[in-house]
Enzyme design. Structure first.
Site, PDB file in Angstrom:
ATOM      1  N   ASN A 120      45.058  20.912  35.217  1.00  0.00           N
ATOM      2  CA  ASN A 120      44.626  22.373  34.716  1.00  0.00           C
ATOM      3  C   ASN A 120      45.420  22.591  34.103  1.00  0.00           C
ATOM      4  O   ASN A 120      45.583  23.196  33.329  1.00  0.00           O
ATOM      5  CB  ASN A 120      45.130  23.289  36.584  1.00  0.00           C
ATOM      6  CG  ASN A 120      45.982  23.096  37.523  1.00  0.00           C
ATOM      7  OD1 ASN A 120      46.037  21.704  37.539  1.00  0.00           O
ATOM      8  ND2 ASN A 120      47.262  23.857  37.578  1.00  0.00           N
TER       9      ASN A 120
ATOM     10  N   CYS B 192      57.644  31.068  36.517  1.00  0.00           N
ATOM     11  CA  CYS B 192      58.763  31.649  36.998  1.00  0.00           C
ATOM     12  C   CYS B 192      58.792  31.747  38.944  1.00  0.00           C
ATOM     13  O   CYS B 192      57.312  32.747  39.388  1.00  0.00           O
ATOM     14  CB  CYS B 192      58.378  33.286  36.293  1.00  0.00           C
ATOM     15  SG  CYS B 192      58.539  33.831  34.399  1.00  0.00           S
TER      16      CYS B 192
HETATM   17  N1  PLP Z   1      42.653  24.055  41.943  1.00  0.00           N
HETATM   18  C1  PLP Z   1      42.656  23.874  40.486  1.00  0.00           C
HETATM   19  C2  PLP Z   1      42.985  22.355  39.898  1.00  0.00           C
HETATM   20  C3  PLP Z   1      42.919  25.034  40.066  1.00  0.00           C
HETATM   21  O1  PLP Z   1      43.315  25.362  38.639  1.00  0.00           O
HETATM   22  C4  PLP Z   1      43.141  26.790  40.510  1.00  0.00           C
HETATM   23  C5  PLP Z   1      42.891  27.506  39.563  1.00  0.00           C
HETATM   24  O2  PLP Z   1      43.994  28.130  39.021  1.00  0.00           O
HETATM   25  C6  PLP Z   1      42.552  26.669  42.135  1.00  0.00           C
HETATM   26  C7  PLP Z   1      42.755  25.185  42.511  1.00  0.00           C
HETATM   27  C8  PLP Z   1      42.875  27.777  43.024  1.00  0.00           C
HETATM   28  O3  PLP Z   1      41.712  28.095  42.496  1.00  0.00           O
HETATM   29  P1  PLP Z   1      41.218  30.013  42.833  1.00  0.00           P
HETATM   30  O4  PLP Z   1      41.515  30.810  42.090  1.00  0.00           O
HETATM   31  O5  PLP Z   1      39.490  29.583  43.247  1.00  0.00           O
HETATM   32  O6  PLP Z   1      42.083  30.208  44.897  1.00  0.00           O
END
Ligand code: PLP
Length: 405
Positions: free
Chosen positions: A155, A330
């Site tokens: 991400n 943060c």
């Molecule tokens: N896993 C990854 C790789 C993510 O980017 C995110 C969200 O930021 C999540 C899990 C969590 O998802 P949710 O916001 O639906 O709880």
């Protein structure tokens, strides 16, 4: 006419597509039934919407509709996958293999199991591009390993892991393989069969659907994968996730998945072009900037760069009409550099100066041009105020300087 602020943080979340919203709206008003109400038309209508969504989502990932378990989002899906597998297979073993750049939903689930004495966990390192080596996965396997959990795409840096290779190893050894595919689904092809995945976490809000609605796909055949629920209650979702279904969210998720299935390839091409333009524009205009993540095996809309001698947070404040993310989170009292960027072997200063751009469906070329100019100008301004940058430009090796307190 360019409208500000510009949103270019599509890994954090995406705007709900207006076409998705149109599908959702009737489920707030006329079609408001509980999908679990079996004895009247309000319930049947809601259930119909849920069934349609299951099919739409399953089609996008190459799974079966009945294998989709709806959740409140990927944080829950990740928790359910990790804790649910560990609990169900506890007589077989207690070892998990994952990697250091996973989302906190995975890392903290693993830590919680470790603290409770329920699991031992191997956190695999990644290479300088953020990629896991399948050979490391193979070497980490013990006779107690019951779960491998490696995300499809990261991400922060967008790096896409060699999922098919890991899937092959997992199959060979008969170990359950989970992948957090939140950032990949709807953006690049994700096929659970072709990649040998057994469990897959998804969330609607990263593919232009609503927030607070996710799913865990669980393989039902070849082999049938089992999990112990983490929420007890009315036995919804075949007992694996109790709780009244978020029907509005689910029909929106389904609509978003169908749009993605139709438009993904073309869209990825368009996003890749915009991302490449942004990258080229910044690299042409500025010196001492570094790409974080894999140069090619990367999500189409992702660009993560470090601007040396510039604090990411200061840069964000300086470009307050552009929404992007910095690599510093943060967290409570401290400003810590991103653990993902640090895992690449990047030094602390460069980790602090990283910025994540997430180009998405609703961005335009004009916005890319504006962001390029805006960031360039601000980086130059901040560097003008930086004695370190000045010294480096004068040819002084900053590492050789002995600083006095
Ligand atoms: N896993 C990854 C790789 C993510 O980017 C995110 C969200 O930021 C999540 C899990 C969590 O998802 P949710 O916001 O639906 O709880």
């Amino acid at each position: 006419m360019l409208k500000t602020p510009i949103y270019m943080d599509n890994h954090a979340t995406t705007r709900t597509d207006p076409r998705v919203l149109d599908v959702m709206l009737p489920y707030f008003t006329e079609k408001f039934g509980n999908a679990a109400s079996r004895n009247h038309s309000f319930g049947w209508e809601a259930e119909e919407g849920v069934v349609r969504a299951r099919n739409q989502i399953a089609a996008l990932i190459g799974g079966k509709a009945k294998e989709i378990i709806f959740t409140s989002g990927a944080t829950e899906s990740d928790n359910l996958a990790v804790k649910g597998v560990l609990e169900f297979y506890k007589d077989k073993g207690n070892h998990i293999i994952t990697c250091v750049t996973e989302h906190k939903a995975i890392l903290d689930s693993c830590r919680a199991l470790e603290r409770a004495g329920k699991a031992t966990v191997t956190y695999l390192a990644v290479d300088k591009y953020g990629m896991v080596d399948p050979d490391d996965v193979r070497s980490a396997i013990t006779d107690k390993t019951v779960l491998i959990s490696i995300m499809w795409a990261n991400n922060e840096i967008g790096t896409i892991h060699p999922i098919a290779e890991i899937g092959k190893i997992a199959k060979e050894k008969g170990i359950v393989f989970h992948s957090d595919a939140v950032q990949a689904v709807g953006h690049i092809p994700v096929d659970v069969e072709k990649n040998g995945v057994d469990l897959l976490s998804l969330t609607a809000h990263k593919l232009y659907g609503p927030k607070g609605c996710g799913a865990l796909w669980v393989r039902s055949k070849g082999p049938r994968v089992r999990i112990t629920p983490i929420i007890d209650g009315g036995g919804h979702e075949r007992g694996m996730r109790s709780g009244t279904l978020n029907v509005t969210g689910i029909v929106g998720f389904g609509a978003a998945a169908e749009i993605a299935a139709k438009e993904m390839n073309e869209e990825a091409e368009r996003l890749r072009e915009m991302r490449n333009k942004l990258q080229a524009g910044l690299f042409e205009r500025l010196d001492e900037i570094y790409l974080n993540g894999h140069p090619t095996e990367r999500l189409p809309g992702n660009l993560n760069v470090s601007f040396a001698y510039v604090e990411g947070e200061s840069l964000l404040m300086g470009i307050n009409d552009v929404a992007v993310s910095s690599g510093s989170a943060c967290t409570s009292a401290t400003l810590e550099p991103s653990y993902v960027i640090r895992a690449l072997g990047t030094n602390e200063e460069l980790a602090h100066s990283s910025i994540r751009f997430g180009v998405g469906r609703f961005n335009t070329d004009e916005e890319v041009d504006y962001v390029t100019e805006r960031v360039t100008k601000e980086v130059r301004r901040l560097r003008e105020m930086s004695p370190l940058y000045e010294m480096a430009k004068e040819g002084i090796d900053l590492k050789s300087v002995s600083w006095k307190a």
